[in-house]
Design an enzyme around this catalytic site. Structure first.
Site, short mmCIF file in Angstrom:
data_model
loop_
_atom_site.label_atom_id
_atom_site.label_comp_id
_atom_site.label_asym_id
_atom_site.label_seq_id
_atom_site.Cartn_x
_atom_site.Cartn_y
_atom_site.Cartn_z
N LYS A 178 3.61 -5.33 3.87
CA LYS A 178 2.27 -5.04 3.37
C LYS A 178 1.84 -3.63 3.79
O LYS A 178 2.46 -3.01 4.67
CB LYS A 178 1.31 -6.10 3.90
CG LYS A 178 1.62 -7.54 3.42
CD LYS A 178 0.56 -8.51 3.96
CE LYS A 178 0.83 -9.95 3.55
NZ LYS A 178 -0.24 -10.87 4.07
N PHE A 202 -12.23 -15.23 1.38
CA PHE A 202 -11.57 -13.97 1.73
C PHE A 202 -10.70 -13.41 0.59
O PHE A 202 -10.00 -12.43 0.76
CB PHE A 202 -10.73 -14.15 3.00
CG PHE A 202 -9.76 -15.31 2.95
CD1 PHE A 202 -8.52 -15.19 2.32
CD2 PHE A 202 -10.09 -16.53 3.53
CE1 PHE A 202 -7.63 -16.26 2.27
CE2 PHE A 202 -9.20 -17.61 3.49
CZ PHE A 202 -7.97 -17.47 2.85
N ARG A 260 10.40 -17.35 6.93
CA ARG A 260 9.04 -17.72 7.38
C ARG A 260 9.01 -17.94 8.88
O ARG A 260 8.03 -17.65 9.55
CB ARG A 260 8.53 -18.95 6.62
CG ARG A 260 8.05 -18.56 5.23
CD ARG A 260 7.12 -19.54 4.57
NE ARG A 260 5.82 -19.72 5.12
CZ ARG A 260 4.69 -19.17 4.66
NH1 ARG A 260 4.72 -18.33 3.64
NH2 ARG A 260 3.52 -19.46 5.20
N THR A 278 0.58 -17.64 9.79
CA THR A 278 -0.30 -16.77 9.00
C THR A 278 -1.30 -16.03 9.90
O THR A 278 -1.50 -14.82 9.75
CB THR A 278 -1.08 -17.63 7.98
OG1 THR A 278 -0.14 -18.40 7.23
CG2 THR A 278 -1.90 -16.77 7.05
N ARG A 326 4.79 -11.39 12.85
CA ARG A 326 3.33 -11.36 12.78
C ARG A 326 2.71 -11.41 14.18
O ARG A 326 1.69 -10.76 14.44
CB ARG A 326 2.82 -12.52 11.92
CG ARG A 326 3.11 -12.31 10.44
CD ARG A 326 2.91 -13.57 9.65
NE ARG A 326 2.80 -13.33 8.22
CZ ARG A 326 2.60 -14.30 7.33
NH1 ARG A 326 2.51 -15.56 7.71
NH2 ARG A 326 2.52 -14.00 6.04
N ASN A 357 -1.31 -9.20 8.67
CA ASN A 357 -0.12 -9.78 9.30
C ASN A 357 1.19 -9.14 8.81
O ASN A 357 2.24 -9.74 8.89
CB ASN A 357 -0.13 -11.30 9.13
CG ASN A 357 -0.34 -11.72 7.70
OD1 ASN A 357 -0.22 -10.90 6.79
ND2 ASN A 357 -0.63 -12.98 7.49
N HIS A 386 4.57 -10.44 3.88
CA HIS A 386 4.43 -11.64 3.06
C HIS A 386 5.81 -12.28 2.90
O HIS A 386 6.79 -11.58 2.69
CB HIS A 386 3.90 -11.28 1.67
CG HIS A 386 4.01 -12.41 0.69
ND1 HIS A 386 3.08 -13.43 0.64
CD2 HIS A 386 4.96 -12.73 -0.22
CE1 HIS A 386 3.45 -14.32 -0.28
NE2 HIS A 386 4.60 -13.92 -0.82
N1 UDP Z 1 -5.42 -14.77 4.96
C1 UDP Z 1 -6.55 -14.38 5.69
N2 UDP Z 1 -7.34 -15.36 6.25
C2 UDP Z 1 -7.05 -16.69 6.12
C3 UDP Z 1 -5.90 -17.06 5.39
C4 UDP Z 1 -5.10 -16.07 4.82
O1 UDP Z 1 -6.83 -13.19 5.82
O2 UDP Z 1 -7.79 -17.54 6.66
C5 UDP Z 1 -4.55 -13.71 4.35
C6 UDP Z 1 -3.32 -13.40 5.19
O3 UDP Z 1 -3.07 -12.00 5.10
C7 UDP Z 1 -2.25 -14.22 4.50
C8 UDP Z 1 -2.68 -14.15 3.04
O4 UDP Z 1 -4.11 -14.17 3.08
O5 UDP Z 1 -0.96 -13.70 4.73
C9 UDP Z 1 -2.15 -15.28 2.17
O6 UDP Z 1 -2.52 -16.51 2.73
P1 UDP Z 1 -1.51 -17.75 2.75
O7 UDP Z 1 -2.32 -18.95 3.09
O8 UDP Z 1 -0.71 -17.78 1.50
O9 UDP Z 1 -0.59 -17.43 4.04
P2 UDP Z 1 0.93 -16.91 4.15
O10 UDP Z 1 1.73 -17.66 3.11
O11 UDP Z 1 0.90 -15.42 3.91
O12 UDP Z 1 1.36 -17.24 5.55
MG MG Z 2 1.38 -17.79 1.02
#
Ligand code: UDP
Ligand code: MG
Length: 168
Positions: free
Chosen positions: A11, A59, A92, A98, A109, A123, A126
């Site tokens: 990112k 968000f 992952r 996350t 992360r 973080n 992706h």
């Molecule tokens: N995100 C955030 N706050 C939250 C949840 C998600 O800022 O409470 C952001 C974070 O950068 C995350 C992205 O939104 O990587 C996508 O969220 P997702 O739930 O898909 O998590 P990921 O698959 O990236 O772990």
């Molecule tokens: Mg996701």
């Protein structure tokens, strides 16, 4: 376990913090194969499509701005496809949770992420969450010719006479 593909995005914060090398080194622990890679710019439309599963979250607007590079004044990401056995779980796991504060401190992360004062989880990376998401996301970010293995069925379409740019 069969081979899987996963989309990885470094990112804009990861690029701004000069973490490309560190992140790719960490991911190399998986012994997976990189089958596509490029620097790409997320348009607002692409970003909204990419995060469509979160469109009702408070968000959503901020994470669209985040992936487009507007929070870091760096309008690009590095997009890669990792391919091999159990690719999604392996990537992952290395990425970590996350929320960077909850992520294992040795994960990518956990090591490099932060939560902004406005609450966005910056973080740095992706990783697709499952096979269906991976397919949807890979098809958003890459065209078949950019990937060196045949991941999904393709079709030939008659080229409408369209100008393409080439080196002068
Ligand atoms: N995100 C955030 N706050 C939250 C949840 C998600 O800022 O409470 C952001 C974070 O950068 C995350 C992205 O939104 O990587 C996508 O969220 P997702 O739930 O898909 O998590 P990921 O698959 O990236 O772990
Ligand atoms: Mg996701």
């Amino acid at each position: 376990m069969a081979n899987q593909a996963t989309l990885i995005l470094i990112k804009p914060d990861g690029l701004k913090k000069s973490l490309t090398g560190n992140i790719l080194t960490r991911l190399s622990e998986t012994k997976l194969e990189i089958v596509a890679a490029k620097i790409a710019r997320a348009s607002k439309e692409l970003a909204e499509e990419h995060y469509q599963h979160l469109k009702d979250k408070p968000f959503f607007k901020e994470i669209v701005r985040y992936i487009c590079g507007e929070l870091h004044n760096r309008r690009k990401v590095m997009a890669l496809i990792y391919w091999g056995e159990d690719a999604i779980t392996k990537c992952r796991q290395l990425a970590g949770s996350t929320n960077p504060e909850e992520a294992d401190p040795t994960s990518i992360r956990g090591s490099y992420g932060r939560i902004t004062t406005s609450g966005v989880y910056e973080n740095v990376i992706h990783v697709s969450a499952n096979e269906a998401d991976a397919e949807r996301e890979i098809k958003l970010w890459f065209q078949p010719d950019e990937v060196i293995v045949n991941l999904y069925p393709t079709k030939e379409v008659a080229g409408k006479e369209r100008k393409i740019k080439t080196w002068a």
